[in-house]
Design an enzyme around this catalytic site. Structure first.
Site, PDB file in Angstrom:
ATOM      1  N   ASP A 136      67.756  85.374  12.900  1.00 57.06           N
ATOM      2  CA  ASP A 136      67.481  85.365  11.469  1.00 57.06           C
ATOM      3  C   ASP A 136      68.434  86.099  10.534  1.00 57.06           C
ATOM      4  O   ASP A 136      69.338  86.801  10.947  1.00 57.06           O
ATOM      5  CB  ASP A 136      66.036  85.817  11.244  1.00 57.06           C
ATOM      6  CG  ASP A 136      65.299  84.804  10.368  1.00 57.06           C
ATOM      7  OD1 ASP A 136      65.916  83.799   9.985  1.00 57.06           O
ATOM      8  OD2 ASP A 136      64.126  85.030  10.050  1.00 57.06           O
ATOM      9  N   VAL A 371      52.404  76.884  10.239  1.00 56.99           N
ATOM     10  CA  VAL A 371      50.997  76.688   9.909  1.00 56.99           C
ATOM     11  C   VAL A 371      50.623  75.202  10.062  1.00 56.99           C
ATOM     12  O   VAL A 371      49.574  74.860  10.620  1.00 56.99           O
ATOM     13  CB  VAL A 371      50.714  77.215   8.478  1.00 56.99           C
ATOM     14  CG1 VAL A 371      49.403  76.697   7.946  1.00 56.99           C
ATOM     15  CG2 VAL A 371      50.736  78.744   8.484  1.00 56.99           C
ATOM     16  N   ALA A 372      51.497  74.320   9.601  1.00 57.33           N
ATOM     17  CA  ALA A 372      51.227  72.875   9.695  1.00 57.33           C
ATOM     18  C   ALA A 372      51.006  72.478  11.160  1.00 57.33           C
ATOM     19  O   ALA A 372      50.080  71.723  11.491  1.00 57.33           O
ATOM     20  CB  ALA A 372      52.391  72.090   9.103  1.00 57.33           C
ATOM     21  N   ASP A 489     105.844  71.282  20.508  1.00 53.08           N
ATOM     22  CA  ASP A 489     105.485  70.888  19.145  1.00 53.08           C
ATOM     23  C   ASP A 489     105.384  72.182  18.320  1.00 53.08           C
ATOM     24  O   ASP A 489     105.254  73.276  18.891  1.00 53.08           O
ATOM     25  CB  ASP A 489     104.144  70.142  19.206  1.00 53.08           C
ATOM     26  CG  ASP A 489     103.523  69.974  17.841  1.00 53.08           C
ATOM     27  OD1 ASP A 489     104.209  69.456  16.941  1.00 53.08           O
ATOM     28  OD2 ASP A 489     102.355  70.385  17.670  1.00 53.08           O
TER      29      ASP A 489
HETATM   30  C1  GDG Z   1      59.565  81.936   8.837  1.00 55.30           C
HETATM   31  C2  GDG Z   1      60.092  80.765   8.027  1.00 55.30           C
HETATM   32  C3  GDG Z   1      59.535  79.270   9.931  1.00 55.30           C
HETATM   33  C4  GDG Z   1      49.661  83.495   8.719  1.00 55.30           C
HETATM   34  N1  GDG Z   1      48.548  84.067   8.243  1.00 55.30           N
HETATM   35  C5  GDG Z   1      47.932  84.668   9.273  1.00 55.30           C
HETATM   36  C6  GDG Z   1      48.656  84.448  10.416  1.00 55.30           C
HETATM   37  N2  GDG Z   1      49.741  83.724  10.053  1.00 55.30           N
HETATM   38  C7  GDG Z   1      50.779  83.259  10.960  1.00 55.30           C
HETATM   39  C8  GDG Z   1      50.697  81.778  11.116  1.00 55.30           C
HETATM   40  C9  GDG Z   1      52.117  81.432  11.513  1.00 55.30           C
HETATM   41  C10 GDG Z   1      52.944  82.499  10.825  1.00 55.30           C
HETATM   42  O1  GDG Z   1      52.059  83.537  10.419  1.00 55.30           O
HETATM   43  C11 GDG Z   1      53.627  81.968   9.567  1.00 55.30           C
HETATM   44  O2  GDG Z   1      54.691  81.174   9.954  1.00 55.30           O
HETATM   45  P1  GDG Z   1      55.341  80.098   8.980  1.00 55.30           P
HETATM   46  O3  GDG Z   1      56.243  79.279   9.792  1.00 55.30           O
HETATM   47  O4  GDG Z   1      54.255  79.300   8.375  1.00 55.30           O
HETATM   48  O5  GDG Z   1      56.086  80.903   7.814  1.00 55.30           O
HETATM   49  P2  GDG Z   1      57.024  82.257   7.667  1.00 55.30           P
HETATM   50  O6  GDG Z   1      56.231  83.479   7.905  1.00 55.30           O
HETATM   51  O7  GDG Z   1      57.610  82.153   6.302  1.00 55.30           O
HETATM   52  O8  GDG Z   1      58.141  82.142   8.789  1.00 55.30           O
HETATM   53  C12 GDG Z   1      59.364  79.503   8.434  1.00 55.30           C
HETATM   54  C13 GDG Z   1      59.175  80.510  10.718  1.00 55.30           C
HETATM   55  O9  GDG Z   1      59.870  81.648  10.233  1.00 55.30           O
HETATM   56  C14 GDG Z   1      59.489  80.332  12.202  1.00 55.30           C
HETATM   57  O10 GDG Z   1      60.825  79.977  12.392  1.00 55.30           O
HETATM   58  O11 GDG Z   1      58.653  78.211  10.318  1.00 55.30           O
HETATM   59  O12 GDG Z   1      59.862  78.403   7.721  1.00 55.30           O
HETATM   60  O13 GDG Z   1      59.921  80.990   6.623  1.00 55.30           O
HETATM   61  O14 GDG Z   1      52.291  81.516  12.878  1.00 55.30           O
HETATM   62  O15 GDG Z   1      49.746  81.491  12.056  1.00 55.30           O
HETATM   63  N3  GDG Z   1      48.284  84.894  11.621  1.00 55.30           N
HETATM   64  C15 GDG Z   1      47.136  85.607  11.686  1.00 55.30           C
HETATM   65  N4  GDG Z   1      46.405  85.885  10.602  1.00 55.30           N
HETATM   66  C16 GDG Z   1      46.748  85.457   9.390  1.00 55.30           C
HETATM   67  O16 GDG Z   1      46.070  85.749   8.407  1.00 55.30           O
HETATM   68  N5  GDG Z   1      46.718  86.034  12.889  1.00 55.30           N
END
Ligand code: GDG
Length: 726
Positions: A136, A371-372, A489
């Site tokens: 990162d 999340v998706a 060359d």
């Molecule tokens: C960066 C990049 C990329 C969220 N709320 C809670 C919780 N979470 C966990 C989710 C998920 C993680 O946090 C969030 O991951 P994302 O990928 O959605 O977003 P970023 O934090 O911005 O992550 C992103 C990622 O790195 C990986 O390469 O996908 O684009 O920005 O796992 O589940 N977990 C718990 N409680 C919560 O309230 N336990």
């Protein structure tokens, strides 16, 4: 056993009164890589022990119990390096948010220092054969710092955020340093092809880097680029969904929202996540909806980077917006938005996914968005609707979700209605392929692919050998031969490319080596170039060697000032027609120039926009190749050039001319581009051919770059006794 040293800003532990392992996508992906791998972590533990003794004690525990090597930072360093440079300058730019980018004079210095501190921690720990995987945007300088310290270290770098277009990336004051830092890796990975394309485009524009489709060549090593969409650790979700705690949490949520459809939102409270536009779409939806009493919008907004001004402002704005919407649409029976500015535990998170009828994931830009994928993983009954922004990296994979443009508020309102109205059959037909993708492309598979590429030796096509082995073979060859012909060359072989051909003058080292070789007993030296006679006379006229100019059209023997044609009568009737086409191209391609070498005409595009230049070069080559079928010419592409030469001569013809009846018992030729291939293809048992750099070749051996060629020639020159006078 191979070790992987996983380097990230934060260690996967939470240090409080006790130490616990923290979870998360990356952590779980890495900890399940199998028994074949010994995994270590290097990063900040998130705490500030006060004394050396406390630091020492914590380090010992982290290493022994968690395989974690801590890198400590002071509070000031965390402010400058993490909240400052990383999250107030880099993060906004990487997410196209130029207006929230801030600068402070102490930040860059802290960023460099912390990257250096990480380097030192890695170098203390690393062993031969280890792979170092750097994660990162906080550690962009680290790969090059490691490369400088150890040329043979295997270093991978993965960017979890988007890489923005060149137009945005170039806003960063230290953009070149950051790019050079990343390019120190053997493999640089991205979530999508788009980000990789942007990175490549920035590198070729800002560093004039020599790039192929999936690699960037540098003086001493090649950086490969790849796309490794990160996945989730499916087994952890499956295990959670089998638990009693999960079942009772689902039950609790259903009871709380009894009789209502649930629309879920989960994210860190970040401006990239598109909360503002989404709330506007929800507001509009509530204005239009006839049964809004039966819908609840649940927001789990995890606190994030509260020390940064932009995040404080966002929080105030979002809370005010939620308050306004709830004020406008609430009744005694229903408050439409339930907004939690807090995190939930893993059981609650999984149960929230499993009970939500619709999941809204609408970032305005997001590297991937896990999340998706997690929502999909928790839909065991294959129902539920995922509404997903086309600006999330995940949209590349999850194409049967309802894809929305997060800037189109009306569009999102309509899609929300479509999601709530969707029949279960359609929900399933969309969810089943999503579940297959998320299951197959899981975290482990992504990590294995990245590490596989990192540990694989990429063998170039044709040509083999290392600098040491080619050096040894040539030394043996020169020792064993009584007479050697050596064809070298110039551009790309002895001298690295510069921005303009005029700037690539011979260095003192090149002149010294050529001078020494040209005086060696039993060595006939030929400098074979595509450059003009005039240019070669000017630069190399003082040396005692044979100059061959214009790809073999003419030569100048040692000691002579006269050029002689190597072909008696050359047909140049094609010149006016070709010259006029190339001239037209130079007018329509800003920055390009025409060089008329009489027996050859060259179109140079080194000073153009690199991609535009390469694209026009393809067009010109194909147009000229069509014409060439009826003319005595050859059309070739070289480094930022398209060249038309008479086909009555070539570097191969020239080499044959000089050695055909000669008594040389070794014929060496070294070159880097397509025009040199004609020498490599000459059939002569005495030939020893060396290609410089990457790309397919007919040569027997390969050297990585000009420096390696000079090293080898220096070795050969040192052993050859000086004999002839100049
Ligand atoms: C960066 C990049 C990329 C969220 N709320 C809670 C919780 N979470 C966990 C989710 C998920 C993680 O946090 C969030 O991951 P994302 O990928 O959605 O977003 P970023 O934090 O911005 O992550 C992103 C990622 O790195 C990986 O390469 O996908 O684009 O920005 O796992 O589940 N977990 C718990 N409680 C919560 O309230 N336990």
């Amino acid at each position: 056993m191979n070790r992987v040293i996983n380097v990230a800003n934060r260690l996967p532990v939470t240090v409080g009164r006790t130490i616990s392992k923290s979870s998360g996508g990356l952590v779980s992906a890495m900890s399940h890589l199998g028994d074949s791998m010994d995994l270590r972590w290097i990063g900040w533990p998130g705490s500030h022990p006060r004394s050396d003794a406390q630091r020492q004690k914590l380090t010992e525990r982290l290493v022994a119990e968690f395989q974690c090597e801590p890198v400590f930072m002071s509070r000031q360093e965390v402010d400058d390096f993490y909240f400052g440079y990383s999250n107030s300058l880099l993060w906004p730019i990487l997410h196209y948010n130029t207006s929230d980018m801030r600068q402070h004079d102490t930040w860059w210095q802290a960023y460099k220092e912390i990257n250096l501190r990480f380097r030192d921690a890695i170098l203390r720990d690393v062993r031969p054969g280890d792979c170092v995987w750097v994660h990162d945007y906080q550690l962009m300088l680290l790969p090059a710092l490691l490369r400088e310290a150890d040329i043979n270290l295997r270093v991978g770098f993965f960017l979890h955020t988007p890489f923005p277009s060149y137009e945005t990336f170039r806003c960063i004051p230290q953009r070149e340093e950051l790019l050079r830092g990343m390019l120190g890796a053997n493999v640089v990975g991205f979530h999508t092809y788009g980000y990789m394309r942007h990175f490549r485009s920035s590198a070729i524009r800002l560093l004039a880097a020599d790039a192929e489709i999936n690699s960037i060549r540098q003086e001493h090593h090649v950086c490969h680029m790849g796309v490794y969409p990160i996945g989730i650790h499916i087994a952890a979700f499956e295990e959670e969904m089998d638990s009693d705690a999960f079942t009772s949490e689902c039950q609790r949520i259903r009871e709380t929202h009894q009789g209502k459809r649930i629309v879920l939102n989960v994210e860190r409270l970040d401006y990239s996540k598109g909360l503002r536009g989404r709330l506007e779409a929800i507001d509009r939806f509530l204005e239009l909806s006839s049964d809004k009493q039966k819908i609840v919008f649940v927001f789990i907004a995890v606190p994030s980077r509260g020390e940064v001004r932009a995040y404080q402002e966002l929080r105030e704005e979002i809370e005010a917006l939620v308050g306004r919407i709830n004020g406008k649409h609430s009744t005694i029976h229903n408050t439409p938005i339930q907004f939690v500015h807090d995190s939930v535990n893993f059981t609650e998170l999984c149960a929230s996914y499993a009970t939500a009828d619709v999941m809204l994931v609408t970032p305005i830009i997001d590297g991937m968005n896990l999340v998706a994928k997690e929502y999909v993983a928790c839909r065991r009954d294959e129902s539920g609707v995922l509404v997903l922004s086309e600006f999330a990296g995940a949209a590349n994979e999850l194409s049967t979700a309802l894809i929305v443009n997060p800037y189109d508020v009306d569009g999102m309102t309509a899609t929300l209605q479509q999601a709530l109205d969707m029949p279960v059959e359609e929900q399933k037909s969309r969810m089943i392929p999503l579940r297959r993708i998320v299951t197959e492309n899981n975290a482990q598979r992504g990590a294995n692919r990245f590490l596989g590429d990192l540990s694989r030796d990429v063998e170039p096509a044709g040509g083999s050998g290392s600098t040491t082995s080619v050096g040894a073979e040539l030394v043996d060859g020169f020792r064993g031969a009584s007479s050697v012909a050596c064809f070298l060359d110039y551009d790309g072989t002895l001298r690295a490319f510069e921005r303009t051909p005029e700037a690539a003058q011979p260095t003192e080292r090149i002149n010294r080596i050529l001078g020494r070789l040209s005086h060696a007993t039993g060595v006939d030296l030929y400098l074979v170039s595509g450059r003009s006679r005039q240019n070669m006379s000017e630069w190399f006229g003082g040396l005692s060697l044979t100059l061959v100019a214009e790809h073999g059209a003419a030569c100048r023997p040692p000691g002579s000032e006269q050029w002689q044609p190597l072909v008696e009568t050359v047909d140049l009737s094609w010149r006016p027609q070709i010259l006029s086409i190339i001239h037209e191209f130079s007018l329509s391609t800003p920055g390009s120039t025409v060089e008329d070498k009489h027996t050859a005409i060259v179109w140079h595009y080194r000073k153009c926009d690199p991609e535009f230049g390469a694209w026009k070069a393809q067009e010109l080559t194909s147009m000229l190749s069509d014409l060439a079928s009826n003319l005595p010419v050859e059309v070739q592409q070289g480094h930022a050039i398209v060249e038309v030469t008479s086909n009555q001569f070539s570097k191969g013809h020239a080499l044959r001319h000089f050695v055909k009846d000669s008594d040389h018992d070794l014929v060496v030729c070294v070159g880097d581009d397509t025009t040199d291939e004609a020498m490599f293809k000459v059939e002569d048992p005495r030939l020893y051919s060396v290609k410089v750099g990457r790309g397919p070749t007919a040569a027997m051996r390969r050297l990585p770059n000009c420096e390696a060629v000079l090293d080898v020639l220096e070795e050969v020159a040192a052993l050859a006794p000086e004999g002839r006078d100049g």
